[in-house]
Design a protein around this motif. Structure first.
Motif, PDB file in Angstrom:
ATOM      1  N   ILE A  78      20.971 113.025 -13.181  1.00 37.62           N
ATOM      2  CA  ILE A  78      20.513 111.634 -13.105  1.00 37.62           C
ATOM      3  C   ILE A  78      21.469 110.700 -13.846  1.00 37.62           C
ATOM      4  O   ILE A  78      21.876 109.649 -13.324  1.00 37.62           O
ATOM      5  N   THR A  79      21.845 111.089 -15.058  1.00 38.10           N
ATOM      6  CA  THR A  79      22.682 110.220 -15.891  1.00 38.10           C
ATOM      7  C   THR A  79      24.078 110.060 -15.315  1.00 38.10           C
ATOM      8  O   THR A  79      24.610 108.939 -15.261  1.00 38.10           O
ATOM      9  N   SER A  80      24.706 111.162 -14.906  1.00 37.14           N
ATOM     10  CA  SER A  80      26.059 111.057 -14.353  1.00 37.14           C
ATOM     11  C   SER A  80      26.064 110.227 -13.072  1.00 37.14           C
ATOM     12  O   SER A  80      26.980 109.423 -12.854  1.00 37.14           O
ATOM     13  N   SER A  81      25.030 110.382 -12.246  1.00 36.13           N
ATOM     14  CA  SER A  81      24.924 109.571 -11.020  1.00 36.13           C
ATOM     15  C   SER A  81      24.783 108.094 -11.376  1.00 36.13           C
ATOM     16  O   SER A  81      25.410 107.223 -10.749  1.00 36.13           O
ATOM     17  N   SER A  82      23.951 107.805 -12.381  1.00 36.18           N
ATOM     18  CA  SER A  82      23.743 106.413 -12.813  1.00 36.18           C
ATOM     19  C   SER A  82      25.032 105.810 -13.363  1.00 36.18           C
ATOM     20  O   SER A  82      25.376 104.663 -13.053  1.00 36.18           O
ATOM     21  N   VAL A  83      25.739 106.591 -14.192  1.00 33.72           N
ATOM     22  CA  VAL A  83      26.973 106.100 -14.804  1.00 33.72           C
ATOM     23  C   VAL A  83      28.037 105.824 -13.742  1.00 33.72           C
ATOM     24  O   VAL A  83      28.716 104.789 -13.780  1.00 33.72           O
ATOM     25  N   VAL A  84      28.196 106.741 -12.796  1.00 36.34           N
ATOM     26  CA  VAL A  84      29.166 106.543 -11.715  1.00 36.34           C
ATOM     27  C   VAL A  84      28.807 105.285 -10.912  1.00 36.34           C
ATOM     28  O   VAL A  84      29.683 104.470 -10.577  1.00 36.34           O
ATOM     29  N   PHE A  85      27.516 105.115 -10.620  1.00 36.84           N
ATOM     30  CA  PHE A  85      27.072 103.928  -9.877  1.00 36.84           C
ATOM     31  C   PHE A  85      27.392 102.649 -10.651  1.00 36.84           C
ATOM     32  O   PHE A  85      27.909 101.675 -10.092  1.00 36.84           O
ATOM     33  N   ILE A  86      27.090 102.642 -11.959  1.00 35.48           N
ATOM     34  CA  ILE A  86      27.345 101.458 -12.799  1.00 35.48           C
ATOM     35  C   ILE A  86      28.832 101.137 -12.845  1.00 35.48           C
ATOM     36  O   ILE A  86      29.237  99.974 -12.702  1.00 35.48           O
ATOM     37  N   LEU A  87      29.674 102.161 -13.023  1.00 29.66           N
ATOM     38  CA  LEU A  87      31.114 101.938 -13.132  1.00 29.66           C
ATOM     39  C   LEU A  87      31.718 101.465 -11.806  1.00 29.66           C
ATOM     40  O   LEU A  87      32.542 100.544 -11.784  1.00 29.66           O
ATOM     41  N   VAL A  88      31.312 102.085 -10.713  1.00 31.45           N
ATOM     42  CA  VAL A  88      31.840 101.681  -9.398  1.00 31.45           C
ATOM     43  C   VAL A  88      31.398 100.258  -9.074  1.00 31.45           C
ATOM     44  O   VAL A  88      32.197  99.436  -8.584  1.00 31.45           O
ATOM     45  N   ASN A  89      30.137  99.951  -9.352  1.00 36.67           N
ATOM     46  CA  ASN A  89      29.624  98.602  -9.091  1.00 36.67           C
ATOM     47  C   ASN A  89      30.398  97.558  -9.886  1.00 36.67           C
ATOM     48  O   ASN A  89      30.789  96.509  -9.350  1.00 36.67           O
ATOM     49  N   GLN A  90      30.652  97.844 -11.169  1.00 36.79           N
ATOM     50  CA  GLN A  90      31.376  96.879 -12.003  1.00 36.79           C
ATOM     51  C   GLN A  90      32.844  96.790 -11.610  1.00 36.79           C
ATOM     52  O   GLN A  90      33.444  95.712 -11.673  1.00 36.79           O
ATOM     53  N   TRP A  91      33.426  97.920 -11.203  1.00 40.46           N
ATOM     54  CA  TRP A  91      34.816  97.936 -10.729  1.00 40.46           C
ATOM     55  C   TRP A  91      34.973  97.012  -9.526  1.00 40.46           C
ATOM     56  O   TRP A  91      35.935  96.242  -9.437  1.00 40.46           O
ATOM     57  N   LEU A  92      34.015  97.073  -8.606  1.00 39.43           N
ATOM     58  CA  LEU A  92      34.066  96.235  -7.415  1.00 39.43           C
ATOM     59  C   LEU A  92      33.827  94.766  -7.750  1.00 39.43           C
ATOM     60  O   LEU A  92      34.344  93.868  -7.080  1.00 39.43           O
ATOM     61  N   ARG A  93      33.044  94.519  -8.791  1.00 40.73           N
ATOM     62  CA  ARG A  93      32.716  93.140  -9.177  1.00 40.73           C
ATOM     63  C   ARG A  93      33.855  92.452  -9.921  1.00 40.73           C
ATOM     64  O   ARG A  93      34.170  91.291  -9.653  1.00 40.73           O
ATOM     65  N   SER A  94      34.483  93.155 -10.886  1.00 38.02           N
ATOM     66  CA  SER A  94      35.460  92.485 -11.748  1.00 38.02           C
ATOM     67  C   SER A  94      36.812  93.173 -11.821  1.00 38.02           C
ATOM     68  O   SER A  94      37.737  92.615 -12.411  1.00 38.02           O
ATOM     69  N   GLY A  95      36.939  94.380 -11.244  1.00 40.64           N
ATOM     70  CA  GLY A  95      38.215  95.080 -11.290  1.00 40.64           C
ATOM     71  C   GLY A  95      38.447  95.746 -12.633  1.00 40.64           C
ATOM     72  O   GLY A  95      37.773  95.436 -13.626  1.00 40.64           O
ATOM     73  N   PRO A  96      39.427  96.658 -12.712  1.00 37.03           N
ATOM     74  CA  PRO A  96      39.663  97.421 -13.951  1.00 37.03           C
ATOM     75  C   PRO A  96      40.130  96.561 -15.117  1.00 37.03           C
ATOM     76  O   PRO A  96      39.790  96.838 -16.270  1.00 37.03           O
ATOM     77  N   SER A  97      40.907  95.515 -14.831  1.00 39.21           N
ATOM     78  CA  SER A  97      41.429  94.688 -15.929  1.00 39.21           C
ATOM     79  C   SER A  97      40.323  93.927 -16.638  1.00 39.21           C
ATOM     80  O   SER A  97      40.356  93.736 -17.855  1.00 39.21           O
ATOM     81  N   GLY A  98      39.328  93.507 -15.880  1.00 41.78           N
ATOM     82  CA  GLY A  98      38.237  92.741 -16.472  1.00 41.78           C
ATOM     83  C   GLY A  98      37.197  93.601 -17.157  1.00 41.78           C
ATOM     84  O   GLY A  98      36.708  93.258 -18.242  1.00 41.78           O
ATOM     85  N   MET A  99      36.858  94.735 -16.575  1.00 47.89           N
ATOM     86  CA  MET A  99      35.749  95.533 -17.093  1.00 47.89           C
ATOM     87  C   MET A  99      36.098  96.296 -18.369  1.00 47.89           C
ATOM     88  O   MET A  99      35.205  96.713 -19.105  1.00 47.89           O
TER      89      MET A  99
END
Length: 278
Positions: A78-99
């Motif tokens: 559950i946790t690893s799935s949640s973390v991957v979802f959070i990171l991918v979502n934020q990556w798409l929103r602001s990119g690696p430089s911003g996040m």
């Protein structure tokens, strides 16, 4: 000799039970008196994993170690799935430089990150209690109990102060590796110990890859990032506590790596290993 060892274990258990009770009282105080209703997710996490414990105990096996490992596998998934979802979502929103800017990692909170951290914090409290209740630990200073205590302190203080939430989400990437640790343990307890099996070999490949990428390397990178941005932290307990927590995690990772290597070597040197609890 055995009586002395038993008395020492009782003292160790009493100490960690006391710290867990103090933690629970602290969380209840924050919820009831400081009106921190968002922390109810911590309590929900405790009850969720305790309920999973009861279900597995009733339908699968009453063996405390099997139940504990199965619930740990559920948490890691559950946790690893949640973390991957959070990171991918934020990556798409602001990119690696911003996040990965300091302001984001220290003071920001990515969508769903706070709730995910609360839920995981609830699991660590549940797991600490389950291990204490069934004495699923050994030694005068049980590493697993110390590990959980460090996590509870770091996670809870971060949740109270609402800082370093995103840093802690990054540390939970290691749960990807925990999945395969728990899969291996459940597989052996279920009696499947053929080291020549293709599935077992694939499991070991995934175990090693996720250990070095998701656990060892990620925690080293987080530590380097903390040191690199040290001058950007304000005066307070956040940086010393973060560095202390990461030092503890990195040290435990080294010990885990040795244990993993020894387990791998034992299985590799035997065509058909006898199942035993490690």
């Amino acid at each position: 000799m055995g009586r002395t060892a038993g008395q020492n274990e009782d003292k160790v258990g009493a100490f960690f039970v006391a710290t867990l009770v103090l933690w629970f009282v602290s969380v209840c105080f924050e919820i009831l008196f400081n009106k921190r209703s968002e922390l109810l997710t911590v309590v929900a996490g405790c009850f969720f994993f305790q309920t999973a414990n009861w279900v597995i105990r009733f339908f699968a096996s009453p063996d405390p170690l099997f139940v504990n490992t199965s619930v740990s596998l559920l948490h890691s998934t559950i946790t690893s799935s949640s973390v991957v979802f959070i990171l991918v979502n934020q990556w798409l929103r602001s990119g690696p430089s911003g996040m990965f800017e300091h302001s984001q990692l220290f003071g920001g909170t990515w969508p769903w990150a706070y709730a995910a951290l609360c839920f995981s914090c609830g699991y660590f409290a549940y797991d600490q209690w389950d291990m204490l209740q069934y004495r699923l630990y050994s030694g005068f200073i049980p590493a697993i109990l110390v590990h959980h205590l460090i996590l509870l302190i770091c996670f809870t203080l971060a949740l109270y102060r609402n800082v370093t939430i995103n840093y802690l989400i990054l540390t939970l990437v290691c749960e990807l590796h925990s999945i395969f640790l728990h899969v291996r343990k459940v597989r052996r307890m279920a009696g499947f110990c053929d080291a020549t099996s293709t599935l077992v070999r694939i499991e070991w490949v995934l175990n090693w890859v996720t250990f070095f990428v998701a656990r060892f390397a990620s925690h080293i990178l987080i530590t380097v990032k903390l040191i690199w941005d040290a001058s950007k932290f304000k005066k307070g307990v956040e940086l010393p506590l973060a560095l202390f927590g990461m030092a503890g995690m990195n040290l435990l990772n080294v010990f885990l790596g040795f244990d993993l290597f020894n387990a791998f070597r034992r299985e590799k040197n035997s065509q058909h290993t006898n199942c035993h609890r490690e």
